[in-house]
Structures are given as structure tokens and as C-alpha cells.
Design an enzyme around this catalytic site. Sequence first.
Site, short mmCIF file in Angstrom:
data_model
loop_
_atom_site.label_atom_id
_atom_site.label_comp_id
_atom_site.label_asym_id
_atom_site.label_seq_id
_atom_site.Cartn_x
_atom_site.Cartn_y
_atom_site.Cartn_z
N GLU A 240 -50.67 43.20 -3.98
CA GLU A 240 -50.42 42.11 -4.99
C GLU A 240 -51.95 41.37 -4.96
O GLU A 240 -52.64 41.38 -4.09
CB GLU A 240 -49.48 40.95 -4.56
CG GLU A 240 -48.20 41.41 -4.37
CD GLU A 240 -47.17 40.24 -4.14
OE1 GLU A 240 -46.41 39.70 -5.10
OE2 GLU A 240 -46.89 40.10 -2.92
N HIS A 264 -38.03 45.12 0.72
CA HIS A 264 -38.30 45.94 -0.47
C HIS A 264 -38.68 47.25 -0.05
O HIS A 264 -38.51 48.18 -0.44
CB HIS A 264 -39.43 45.19 -1.37
CG HIS A 264 -39.16 43.71 -1.59
ND1 HIS A 264 -37.71 43.43 -1.68
CD2 HIS A 264 -39.80 42.77 -1.78
CE1 HIS A 264 -37.87 42.20 -2.14
NE2 HIS A 264 -39.01 41.86 -2.16
N LYS A 362 -51.41 40.82 0.13
CA LYS A 362 -51.76 39.77 -0.65
C LYS A 362 -53.27 39.80 -1.02
O LYS A 362 -54.19 40.20 -0.03
CB LYS A 362 -51.33 38.47 -0.29
CG LYS A 362 -49.78 38.11 0.00
CD LYS A 362 -49.07 37.97 -1.07
CE LYS A 362 -47.58 37.71 -0.74
NZ LYS A 362 -46.81 37.84 -1.74
C1 BG6 Z 1 -40.89 38.28 -3.00
C2 BG6 Z 1 -41.92 38.19 -1.87
O1 BG6 Z 1 -39.68 38.91 -2.27
O2 BG6 Z 1 -41.55 39.31 -3.75
C3 BG6 Z 1 -43.14 37.65 -2.75
O3 BG6 Z 1 -41.20 37.08 -1.08
C4 BG6 Z 1 -43.73 38.63 -3.55
O4 BG6 Z 1 -44.19 37.38 -1.56
C5 BG6 Z 1 -42.55 39.08 -4.31
O5 BG6 Z 1 -45.05 38.15 -4.13
C6 BG6 Z 1 -43.14 40.13 -5.36
O6 BG6 Z 1 -41.91 40.36 -6.38
P1 BG6 Z 1 -42.41 41.11 -7.78
O7 BG6 Z 1 -40.98 41.21 -8.27
O8 BG6 Z 1 -43.55 40.43 -8.47
O9 BG6 Z 1 -43.40 42.35 -7.15
#
Ligand code: BG6
Length: 510
Positions: A240, A264, A362
Site C-alpha cells: 500500500e 487477508h 504501508k
Molecule cells: C484493512 C486493513 O483490512 O485492509 C487496512 O486494516 C488496509 O490497514 C485495508 O489498508 C486494505 O484494503 P484494500 O481493500 O484497500 O486492499
Amino acid sequence: MSDPSSWDSPLRDERDRRLPRIAGPSGMVIFGVTGDLARKKLLPAIYDLANRGLLPAGFTLVGYGRRDWDKQKFANYVLDAVQAGARTEFREHVWQHLAQGVEFVTGGFDDAGFDKLSARLSELDTARGTGGNWAYYLSVPPEFFSSICHQLERVGMANSSDNTWRRVIIEKPFGHDQKSARELNEVVNAVFPEQSVFRIDHYLGKETVQNIMALRFANQIFEPMWNAHYIDHVQITMAEDIGLGGRAGYYDGIGAARDVIQNHLLQLLALVAMEEPSSFEPEALQAEKTKVLRATTPVHPLNKTTARGQYTAGWQGSEYVKGLREEEGFDPESTTETYAACTLEVNSRRWGGVPFYLRTGKRLGRRVTEIALVFKHAPHQPFQNGQADALGQNAVVIRVQPDEGVTMRFGSKVPGSTMEVRDVNMDFAYAEAFTEESPEAYERLILDALLDESSLFPTNEEVELSWAILDPILDYWAEAGRPEEYPAGTWGPESADKMLRRRGHSWRRP
Ligand code: BG6
């Protein structure tokens, strides 16, 4: 009104998938409705479902909280959230219809508040035809799960009967280690039987994640190679570019591994590594994922097979951004990791000896989530012109987001009179192959919970097993001192690159 219990799994076959799946008479109570998640994801998703005609006519949305709001005030709040975050176009008549069923009940976690809530839900059952079917969405920190569940039980709002259902939808974090996850599951399961508990892992609601199953099991070309005979290693990346400004309350002390690897990334691993389920009914699918998680362990020694980092100030594209410890609300001495990588193995006949590298961070170079299955070199390399060594390994890359699709990488002859071979990509892109836009993960998951379709929700056992995989790594890190620093906008700490180099591998630069 159609009976939702008569519908089959959406994953099962063509015929079922084409049926409109409309939720039966029901309502949803959201606890924590003024929080970020509800505002940004849940309320827009509910509107999108209404806009797609997938909610029942009398669908009722009840916000519960301490604010002294009336129906109108809450409706305005929902409207703002919908207009800011809905995926589908805003249509006044859809909103007007939905708004009729928007209600707010003021209360805390005490008896008086829940007595009031219970009385109001009974009135709504009659007035709106919700039929006593309620989903309770706990969008609150887990320390409140116990009070809410017990209160719901006390007022008789937790138990399903032959004619009515009551379900609870819960959000991570499901604990902070295996022990606390087990305690949390006990608290919830003491009131709601497991089949009435829907744990959200929003990655499972993403189209591309569901496509892992289609890719593997609807085709002939991939599965014969999907094992240790052909696959050298697997890389699962969730990168990210965003920082953690504004999220200190949740994130400080939690860190990247607990935030996304435990849920995830291990779910992605399970879907990639599992055997074909006997059906796509929830129990069959969950059983296969459970087997994989049970067989998965960290590779040792952890000082060489894991990496951990924390971002410092740096250039994110053209913007100079703060480091984690300067972000508002974070402890200036925080040791919370914003980058985590680990090496896991799946101890099964299919995967023995294949490292699964997982990484997330991040403030990395860019936002990308992908799963790359990297193949072994061909057993014999007929091109002796020195190019073969430089050739990359073949790969199948599932691009979860953005730019959703699948890439296959292989060597190809460069046009010309010499036999020079170079890596090329063959791409499938959702955006080019299909005209339909994918629903948001929360749309899919909320609808599934209303339909009692639990295939895309991890069970209590999956959650506990995922913690069991991560616990030794977290314990090791807790003793290992500060995470390594990496400047914002880069691809993480040096130790993460070393972790792969030791085994002759390197991270893909997505
Ligand atoms: C969330 C996390 O579960 O997923 C976050 O707590 C993260 O930290 C987010 O930014 C990312 O989700 P996506 O759908 O944008 O990949």
C-alpha cells in the site's frame, strides 16, 4: 417474497449464478455506525445493494449508539455517507425508499438501552415486515462484543427459530493471538451458534480473490502444474502507498502482521494452496482451507526467514511524507511494524519444500496486491548463448488489485538472426474482458450474510489456525527489538530483500 434459504451457493454453477439473489425480509442493526468503517463502506454498500434491487422491500437499517439522534438526523448522516461513498449512481427514488426504513435507537451497553432496542425491533417487525430476521453488525472494537452479545441474548434477540433468523456479523481484529482469538470466539459462540456468525474478511469479497477458485478449478491448464514439481516458490504481496495518519488508535501496537497477514494474506494462501473442495458449499470450502492452514508453519530460523520494518519520512511520489513516529497519535517511541514479511511452508504432498513468501507494507512504492506462482527453471536449457541464465522464471501472477487480472510470464525469442530469448507477459485484464463493473467487497459480503451464504466467511477454526501460524513470529519479534527503518516510497527494509536472496530468490517489483 422469495425464501433465501432455497438458494444455492453462488459459486456452484452457471444456473445459480444467473439467478437474481435478493435477500428475504430482514433488517440490520449496526453497532458502531458513527465509525469510519460504517461511514465509508457499510452504508454506501447497503445503498448500492438497494440500488441494484437486491434488498427486500421492507429492508430496515437501525443505527444504535449513544448519540441523541432521531430518525431524520440519522437519515441525513446515512445520506451523506451514501453520497460520498456509493459505487452506483445516486437515484432519489431509491434513496427515498431506503430512507423510510432508516431508524436510530439511542443507548449504551446497559439493560435500559437494549430493552429499548428490543421493543423497537419488535415494532419494526410488524411495521416494516422484517419478519423477526435481524443481522447485527458489530462494527465496534472486540472488547464490546461480549456486552453486546449478552445483551442481545438477555432481551431474546439472539436466538433464531424455525421461522426467524438472527445473525451476527463481526469485523477484525479477531483477537491479537491464538489465545485471545479463542476467548473471543467463545464469547460470541456462547450466544450465537457458529452457523449464525459471519466474520468479515473483506478480501474474500473481492472478485479477483474468488477468481482464484475459478482459475484453478474451472480450467485444465493450471492445475497439473500447481504443485511442488513445477512451482519453485510463491510470493503473496499486499503493498500500500498510504500511510497511517489518522489510524493510530487502531494500528499502534497492532502492526502490519496482525492487521493483514493474519487474515487477508493467509486467506489468499489458503485459496492458492488448498485442494479442490468436493463442492462450493460453505462446509466443503472451509474444510479445504482449514486443512491448508493446519499444515502451514513458519520456516525457521526466524531471524533469517522474516523481516519487519517501520517507515520513516520520505518521498511518496512527488509528496514528502512523515514517518510513522511523527504521525499524529503514534507514540514517538512506537515499535509497531508497518512492514512485515515471512516465509511459510505448507507441509503437504502438493507443496512440500515450496516457500510461500508473504509481505505487506504501508508507504511502499505503489498500491498493489498480487499472488505470483514462480516456476522452476526448465530441466534442460537448450540455448547456450548465455541468455538462459539471465532469463527469469515463468510465472502465473494473479493481480488482485488494482488493474485486476492474470499475467503469465514466459520466455520468447527476440526477433532477429540470433537465438536471443527474453521474458514477455501475456495478460488477461478484467476491464478489457468484461463490461460489468465488480461490486464492492462489502456489497457482496453483506448480501451473502443476509442470504445465509457463508462460503466467503472464515470460520472460528480458520481464525484460530491463522493465529497459530503467526504467533511464533510475533513472539520472536516481540523479543527482537525495534523494527528496521525504511524510507517512505521505497519497497521496504533491506532485511526483506536479504530474506529472499539467501534462498536465491528476489521479490518481484510489481
Ligand atoms: C484493512 C486493513 O483490512 O485492509 C487496512 O486494516 C488496509 O490497514 C485495508 O489498508 C486494505 O484494503 P484494500 O481493500 O484497500 O486492499
